[in-house]
Design an enzyme around this catalytic site. Structure first.
Site, PDB file in Angstrom:
ATOM      1  N   HIS A 198       4.976  -8.594  -4.392  1.00  0.00           N
ATOM      2  CA  HIS A 198       3.620  -8.925  -3.936  1.00  0.00           C
ATOM      3  C   HIS A 198       3.196 -10.351  -4.297  1.00  0.00           C
ATOM      4  CE1 HIS A 198       2.270  -4.763  -3.015  1.00  0.00           C
ATOM      5  NE2 HIS A 198       3.142  -4.435  -3.940  1.00  0.00           N
ATOM      6  N   ILE A 232       5.538  -3.217  -7.561  1.00  0.00           N
ATOM      7  CA  ILE A 232       4.725  -2.029  -7.822  1.00  0.00           C
ATOM      8  C   ILE A 232       5.266  -0.866  -6.999  1.00  0.00           C
ATOM      9  CG2 ILE A 232       2.400  -1.040  -7.782  1.00  0.00           C
ATOM     10  CD1 ILE A 232       1.360  -3.986  -7.791  1.00  0.00           C
ATOM     11  N   ARG A 233       5.884   0.079  -7.667  1.00  0.00           N
ATOM     12  CA  ARG A 233       6.562   1.192  -6.965  1.00  0.00           C
ATOM     13  C   ARG A 233       7.295   0.645  -5.741  1.00  0.00           C
ATOM     14  NH1 ARG A 233       4.203   6.344  -5.543  1.00  0.00           N
ATOM     15  NH2 ARG A 233       6.235   7.075  -6.192  1.00  0.00           N
ATOM     16  N   ARG A 263      12.860   3.503  -0.596  1.00  0.00           N
ATOM     17  CA  ARG A 263      11.496   3.531  -1.141  1.00  0.00           C
ATOM     18  C   ARG A 263      11.514   3.922  -2.614  1.00  0.00           C
ATOM     19  NH1 ARG A 263       7.703   7.248   2.034  1.00  0.00           N
ATOM     20  NH2 ARG A 263       6.256   6.331   0.548  1.00  0.00           N
ATOM     21  N   GLY A 301       0.874  -1.172   0.000  1.00  0.00           N
ATOM     22  CA  GLY A 301       0.000   0.000   0.000  1.00  0.00           C
ATOM     23  C   GLY A 301       0.901   1.207   0.000  1.00  0.00           C
ATOM     24  N   GLU A 302       0.688   2.090   0.931  1.00  0.00           N
ATOM     25  CA  GLU A 302       1.530   3.280   1.060  1.00  0.00           C
ATOM     26  C   GLU A 302       2.060   3.292   2.491  1.00  0.00           C
ATOM     27  OE1 GLU A 302       2.194   5.059  -1.684  1.00  0.00           O
ATOM     28  OE2 GLU A 302       3.670   6.016  -0.378  1.00  0.00           O
ATOM     29  N   SER A 303       3.375   3.116   2.626  1.00  0.00           N
ATOM     30  CA  SER A 303       3.930   2.933   3.976  1.00  0.00           C
ATOM     31  C   SER A 303       3.737   4.152   4.868  1.00  0.00           C
ATOM     32  CB  SER A 303       5.411   2.567   3.889  1.00  0.00           C
ATOM     33  OG  SER A 303       6.136   3.576   3.217  1.00  0.00           O
ATOM     34  N   CYS A 336       6.152  -5.306   0.419  1.00  0.00           N
ATOM     35  CA  CYS A 336       6.281  -3.970  -0.182  1.00  0.00           C
ATOM     36  C   CYS A 336       6.176  -2.860   0.874  1.00  0.00           C
ATOM     37  CB  CYS A 336       5.288  -3.824  -1.326  1.00  0.00           C
ATOM     38  SG  CYS A 336       5.798  -2.583  -2.503  1.00  0.00           S
ATOM     39  N   GLU A 347       0.907 -11.985  -3.057  1.00  0.00           N
ATOM     40  CA  GLU A 347      -0.564 -12.078  -2.943  1.00  0.00           C
ATOM     41  C   GLU A 347      -1.266 -11.683  -4.238  1.00  0.00           C
ATOM     42  OE1 GLU A 347       1.336  -9.774  -1.809  1.00  0.00           O
ATOM     43  OE2 GLU A 347       0.377  -7.813  -1.928  1.00  0.00           O
TER      44      GLU A 347
HETATM   45  N1  GLN Z   1       5.692   2.999  -2.835  1.00  0.00           N
HETATM   46  C1  GLN Z   1       5.035   2.507  -1.653  1.00  0.00           C
HETATM   47  C2  GLN Z   1       5.695   3.050  -0.383  1.00  0.00           C
HETATM   48  O1  GLN Z   1       6.694   3.674  -0.456  1.00  0.00           O
HETATM   49  C3  GLN Z   1       5.038   0.995  -1.619  1.00  0.00           C
HETATM   50  C4  GLN Z   1       4.279   0.455  -2.803  1.00  0.00           C
HETATM   51  C5  GLN Z   1       3.594  -0.865  -2.553  1.00  0.00           C
HETATM   52  O2  GLN Z   1       3.374  -1.301  -1.421  1.00  0.00           O
HETATM   53  N2  GLN Z   1       3.231  -1.509  -3.644  1.00  0.00           N
HETATM   54  O3  GLN Z   1       5.216   2.838   0.676  1.00  0.00           O
END
Ligand code: GLN
Length: 194
Positions: free
Chosen positions: A174, A137-138, A103, A46-48, A77, A176
């Site tokens: 990921h 993913i990112r 990140r 997600g977004e940390s 991630c 999952e």
């Molecule tokens: N870019 C997100 C972060 O810095 C991580 C991306 C993800 O969990 N797919 O938290």
């Protein structure tokens, strides 16, 4: 056996779906008391920064640290970033794993890519151990493992994307989001104490 999935933000539903496919009871974790009686916990992607901020708001930081000192925790991630000691910028972290992460290490334009990874540790799950088709993913990179943390898998150029430190597991990608359930089975075995 019950495995919790931190459900503050991110793709927790996909982890719960994978657990259910494997016949393991899952539980969404939003409050400290949701950790009671769990055998392990997954922190999703997600977004940390968001996950960290919400964890502070819900009083989860200390309970999660305590849990991670006793039971298996796996971060995928953003979850791996949240588990780390150092993300090289100010944001709430659990600081449980001796890893430094970078990140968004793969840049902005190339937000996502897939790669086949050798993961020797998964040999215990499947003797043939074909490569893991990993979705990034990112994604962060695990820049450095120190202390008791060990690299579990790297990209062909040597950059680390999975690590383990005893009961703690971190993957920059990921599992999952694929149909390959070997990482989940690996984590379930950790939660069984095997
Ligand atoms: N870019 C997100 C972060 O810095 C991580 C991306 C993800 O969990 N797919 O938290």
């Amino acid at each position: 056996m019950i495995i919790g999935v931190l459900a503050l933000q991110g793709d927790f539903a996909e982890h719960l779906a994978m657990l259910s496919r494997l016949g393991v009871q899952g539980r969404e974790v939003r409050l400290p008391e949701d950790l009671d009686g769990l055998d392990g916990l997954i922190i999703p992607g997600g977004e940390s920064t968001t996950i960290g901020k919400l964890a502070v708001d819900y009083g989860l930081i200390e309970p999660l640290r305590k849990f991670g000192n006793q039971k298996p925790v796996w971060g995928t991630c953003a979850g791996a970033i949240f588990l780390s000691k150092d993300a090289r910028r100010e944001q709430p972290l659990l600081g449980l794993m001796d890893i430094t992460v970078e990140r968004n290490a793969f840049g902005r334009q190339v937000k996502s890519f897939e790669a086949d990874l050798e993961v020797p540790a998964l040999k215990d799950i499947d003797k043939k151990n074909p490569p893991v088709h990993a979705v990034f993913i990112r994604a962060p990179l695990i820049e450095k493992v120190s202390g008791k943390a060990e690299a579990l898998s790297s990209l062909p150029d040597g950059r680390i994307v999975a690590a383990q430190q005893g009961n703690l597991l971190a993957t920059a990608f990921h599992p999952e989001l694929t149909s390959d359930d070997r990482f989940h089975r690996y984590f379930i075995k950790m939660a069984e104490g095997k």
